[in-house]
Design an enzyme around this catalytic site. Structure first.
Site, PDB file in Angstrom:
ATOM      1  N   SER A  25       0.833  -1.199   0.000  1.00  0.00           N
ATOM      2  CA  SER A  25       0.000   0.000   0.000  1.00  0.00           C
ATOM      3  C   SER A  25       0.870   1.252   0.000  1.00  0.00           C
ATOM      4  O   SER A  25       1.833   1.334   0.752  1.00  0.00           O
ATOM      5  CB  SER A  25      -0.861   0.050   1.258  1.00  0.00           C
ATOM      6  OG  SER A  25      -1.563  -1.152   1.408  1.00  0.00           O
ATOM      7  N   HIS A  56      -4.873  -2.071  -3.903  1.00  0.00           N
ATOM      8  CA  HIS A  56      -3.829  -2.907  -4.479  1.00  0.00           C
ATOM      9  C   HIS A  56      -4.129  -3.175  -5.944  1.00  0.00           C
ATOM     10  O   HIS A  56      -5.233  -3.593  -6.268  1.00  0.00           O
ATOM     11  CB  HIS A  56      -3.736  -4.249  -3.759  1.00  0.00           C
ATOM     12  CG  HIS A  56      -3.158  -4.155  -2.377  1.00  0.00           C
ATOM     13  ND1 HIS A  56      -1.825  -4.313  -2.123  1.00  0.00           N
ATOM     14  CD2 HIS A  56      -3.730  -3.913  -1.186  1.00  0.00           C
ATOM     15  CE1 HIS A  56      -1.604  -4.178  -0.827  1.00  0.00           C
ATOM     16  NE2 HIS A  56      -2.743  -3.935  -0.231  1.00  0.00           N
ATOM     17  N   HIS A  78      -2.853 -11.854   0.320  1.00  0.00           N
ATOM     18  CA  HIS A  78      -2.660 -11.884   1.764  1.00  0.00           C
ATOM     19  C   HIS A  78      -3.218 -13.190   2.332  1.00  0.00           C
ATOM     20  O   HIS A  78      -4.192 -13.733   1.818  1.00  0.00           O
ATOM     21  CB  HIS A  78      -3.383 -10.712   2.426  1.00  0.00           C
ATOM     22  CG  HIS A  78      -2.935  -9.364   1.955  1.00  0.00           C
ATOM     23  ND1 HIS A  78      -3.381  -8.811   0.783  1.00  0.00           N
ATOM     24  CD2 HIS A  78      -2.080  -8.473   2.498  1.00  0.00           C
ATOM     25  CE1 HIS A  78      -2.812  -7.626   0.617  1.00  0.00           C
ATOM     26  NE2 HIS A  78      -2.021  -7.390   1.639  1.00  0.00           N
ATOM     27  N   TYR A  80      -5.007 -13.502   4.855  1.00  0.00           N
ATOM     28  CA  TYR A  80      -6.393 -13.351   5.322  1.00  0.00           C
ATOM     29  C   TYR A  80      -7.436 -13.483   4.217  1.00  0.00           C
ATOM     30  O   TYR A  80      -8.621 -13.585   4.491  1.00  0.00           O
ATOM     31  CB  TYR A  80      -6.589 -12.014   6.065  1.00  0.00           C
ATOM     32  CG  TYR A  80      -6.291 -10.762   5.269  1.00  0.00           C
ATOM     33  CD1 TYR A  80      -7.102 -10.360   4.214  1.00  0.00           C
ATOM     34  CD2 TYR A  80      -5.195  -9.977   5.572  1.00  0.00           C
ATOM     35  CE1 TYR A  80      -6.824  -9.219   3.485  1.00  0.00           C
ATOM     36  CE2 TYR A  80      -4.905  -8.827   4.854  1.00  0.00           C
ATOM     37  CZ  TYR A  80      -5.725  -8.453   3.811  1.00  0.00           C
ATOM     38  OH  TYR A  80      -5.439  -7.331   3.093  1.00  0.00           O
ATOM     39  N   GLU A  81      -6.994 -13.502   2.943  1.00  0.00           N
ATOM     40  CA  GLU A  81      -7.989 -13.603   1.871  1.00  0.00           C
ATOM     41  C   GLU A  81      -8.601 -15.005   1.817  1.00  0.00           C
ATOM     42  O   GLU A  81      -9.810 -15.144   1.712  1.00  0.00           O
ATOM     43  CB  GLU A  81      -7.358 -13.210   0.533  1.00  0.00           C
ATOM     44  CG  GLU A  81      -7.031 -11.708   0.492  1.00  0.00           C
ATOM     45  CD  GLU A  81      -6.236 -11.306  -0.726  1.00  0.00           C
ATOM     46  OE1 GLU A  81      -6.722 -11.541  -1.846  1.00  0.00           O
ATOM     47  OE2 GLU A  81      -5.125 -10.773  -0.554  1.00  0.00           O
ATOM     48  N   ALA A 108       2.346  -1.774   4.407  1.00  0.00           N
ATOM     49  CA  ALA A 108       1.860  -0.753   5.333  1.00  0.00           C
ATOM     50  C   ALA A 108       1.769  -1.401   6.704  1.00  0.00           C
ATOM     51  O   ALA A 108       1.479  -2.596   6.809  1.00  0.00           O
ATOM     52  CB  ALA A 108       0.488  -0.259   4.902  1.00  0.00           C
ATOM     53  N   MET A 203      -0.142  -7.270   8.322  1.00  0.00           N
ATOM     54  CA  MET A 203      -0.842  -8.492   7.897  1.00  0.00           C
ATOM     55  C   MET A 203      -0.217  -9.155   6.669  1.00  0.00           C
ATOM     56  O   MET A 203      -0.890  -9.909   5.968  1.00  0.00           O
ATOM     57  CB  MET A 203      -2.302  -8.158   7.584  1.00  0.00           C
ATOM     58  CG  MET A 203      -3.052  -7.456   8.710  1.00  0.00           C
ATOM     59  SD  MET A 203      -4.724  -7.044   8.210  1.00  0.00           S
ATOM     60  CE  MET A 203      -5.221  -5.945   9.550  1.00  0.00           C
ATOM     61  N   SER A 204       1.037  -8.854   6.383  1.00  0.00           N
ATOM     62  CA  SER A 204       1.619  -9.417   5.155  1.00  0.00           C
ATOM     63  C   SER A 204       3.099  -9.709   5.345  1.00  0.00           C
ATOM     64  O   SER A 204       3.602  -9.790   6.462  1.00  0.00           O
ATOM     65  CB  SER A 204       1.436  -8.429   3.997  1.00  0.00           C
ATOM     66  OG  SER A 204       2.238  -7.276   4.199  1.00  0.00           O
ATOM     67  N   ASN A 227      -0.420   4.294  10.689  1.00  0.00           N
ATOM     68  CA  ASN A 227      -1.199   4.608  11.905  1.00  0.00           C
ATOM     69  C   ASN A 227      -0.439   4.142  13.138  1.00  0.00           C
ATOM     70  O   ASN A 227       0.459   3.303  13.037  1.00  0.00           O
ATOM     71  CB  ASN A 227      -2.562   3.876  11.852  1.00  0.00           C
ATOM     72  CG  ASN A 227      -2.387   2.368  11.675  1.00  0.00           C
ATOM     73  OD1 ASN A 227      -2.127   1.890  10.572  1.00  0.00           O
ATOM     74  ND2 ASN A 227      -2.488   1.627  12.757  1.00  0.00           N
ATOM     75  N   HIS A 239      -9.304   0.582   7.380  1.00  0.00           N
ATOM     76  CA  HIS A 239      -8.614   0.394   6.100  1.00  0.00           C
ATOM     77  C   HIS A 239      -8.592   1.713   5.326  1.00  0.00           C
ATOM     78  O   HIS A 239      -7.614   2.030   4.641  1.00  0.00           O
ATOM     79  CB  HIS A 239      -9.310  -0.706   5.292  1.00  0.00           C
ATOM     80  CG  HIS A 239      -8.611  -1.049   4.008  1.00  0.00           C
ATOM     81  ND1 HIS A 239      -7.279  -1.441   3.955  1.00  0.00           N
ATOM     82  CD2 HIS A 239      -9.039  -1.050   2.724  1.00  0.00           C
ATOM     83  CE1 HIS A 239      -6.938  -1.668   2.691  1.00  0.00           C
ATOM     84  NE2 HIS A 239      -7.985  -1.433   1.923  1.00  0.00           N
TER      85      HIS A 239
HETATM   86  N1  HPA Z   1      -2.356  -3.429  12.083  1.00  0.00           N
HETATM   87  C1  HPA Z   1      -2.212  -4.380  11.149  1.00  0.00           C
HETATM   88  N2  HPA Z   1      -1.966  -4.113   9.889  1.00  0.00           N
HETATM   89  C2  HPA Z   1      -1.841  -2.826   9.530  1.00  0.00           C
HETATM   90  C3  HPA Z   1      -1.988  -1.786  10.452  1.00  0.00           C
HETATM   91  C4  HPA Z   1      -2.256  -2.106  11.810  1.00  0.00           C
HETATM   92  O1  HPA Z   1      -2.375  -1.248  12.700  1.00  0.00           O
HETATM   93  N3  HPA Z   1      -1.822  -0.636   9.758  1.00  0.00           N
HETATM   94  C5  HPA Z   1      -1.586  -0.973   8.473  1.00  0.00           C
HETATM   95  N4  HPA Z   1      -1.600  -2.298   8.326  1.00  0.00           N
END
Ligand code: HPA
Length: 263
Positions: A25, A56, A78, A80-81, A108, A203-204, A227, A239
């Protein structure tokens, strides 16, 4: 030879990239900077993911960055998909088959460090596989026992640090903890992650690092902080927010990679 490798091998002609980047991202626009780009949609490459994550893209772009031939994967699958940690295996095997030796992974992430606010860039020095999944489960033979002591290549890390210094961008370094997602973490999980040694969560990337080391690729990785992690600011994480914030750090990481690759 797989269909994907044969298609890309033909399209690339004599390009022979030795370096590949997986664009997370906020970094998608980097592929637009390649000189004389060759673009191939994942849809035309059997076994490449049809990523359903907004923000993406889904294409391979190859070309020159400065004098360096580079191939980029814009868009990743990912865990999680579909719950498949090996979803990026064929794309990475394809890069390896094309002669790629160095892989730069980007993503990200949420920051656990107060002094590393949204917009920061963190080179991943090591990871914690908290999702507990592994892309090599089911792999037969002894090659599956991949050592990860030196998963992140020291020379590539030094090059990234040097490039950041030269372009005048603060590059943090730290431990990335992989959560499966797709829900974000709870404040309690983030507190735990901090106690366990994490500097950022996401998450990746971790399954790709494992696959890349399995294939013998040298790896560097960096996170764009979108964040503060859950519970650190009181705000809910979304997201939407991560997509909005990704370009800020994304532009900084792009400058570092541009310099690292064209130098
Ligand atoms: N947690 C998990 N994955 C993320 C985050 C987060 O705070 N920010 C961007 N991807």
């Amino acid at each position: 030879m797989t269909q994907a490798l044969s298609v890309l091998d033909k399209k690339l002609g004599g390009l022979n990239p030795r370096t590949a980047i997986v664009l997370g991202s906020g970094l998608g626009s980097l592929s637009g900077e390649l000189r004389d780009p060759v673009r191939v949609s994942y849809a035309d490459l059997e076994g490449f993911p049809h990523s359903g994550v907004s923000g993406h893209a889904a294409e391979v772009v190859a070309g020159h960055m400065g004098e360096t031939p580079v191939i980029m994967l814009s868009g990743r699958a990912h865990y999680y998909e579909k719950g498949d940690a090996s979803a990026m295996r064929l794309p990475l095997e394809t890069l390896h088959g094309l002669g790629v030796q160095k892989l730069i992974l980007t993503n990200a992430a949420g920051s656990l460090r107060k002094e590393m606010p949204p917009g920061s860039v963190m080179r991943i020095s090591d990871h914690i596989n908290y999702a507990g999944a592994n892309p090599l489960i089911g792999e037969p033979g002894d090659r599956r026992f991949v050592g990860l002591t030196n998963a992140y290549d020291v020379e590539m890390a030094d090059q990234m640090d040097a490039a950041a210094r030269e372009v005048g961008i603060d590059l943090f370094s730290g431990v990335y903890m992989w959560f499966s997602g797709p829900s974000f973490e709870t404040p309690a999980e983030i507190k735990m992650a901090g106690m366990m040694g994490a500097d950022a969560v996401g998450m990746s990337t971790v399954p790709e690092v494992i696959l890349a080391r399995f294939l013998g690729l040298r790896v560097a990785a960096a996170s764009v902080v979108t964040n503060f992690a859950a519970g650190m600011s009181g705000d809910e994480i979304s997201h939407e927010e991560t997509k909005q914030m990704a370009p800020l750090g994304g532009e900084r990481l792009a400058s570092i990679l541009r310099h690292m690759l064209s130098g």
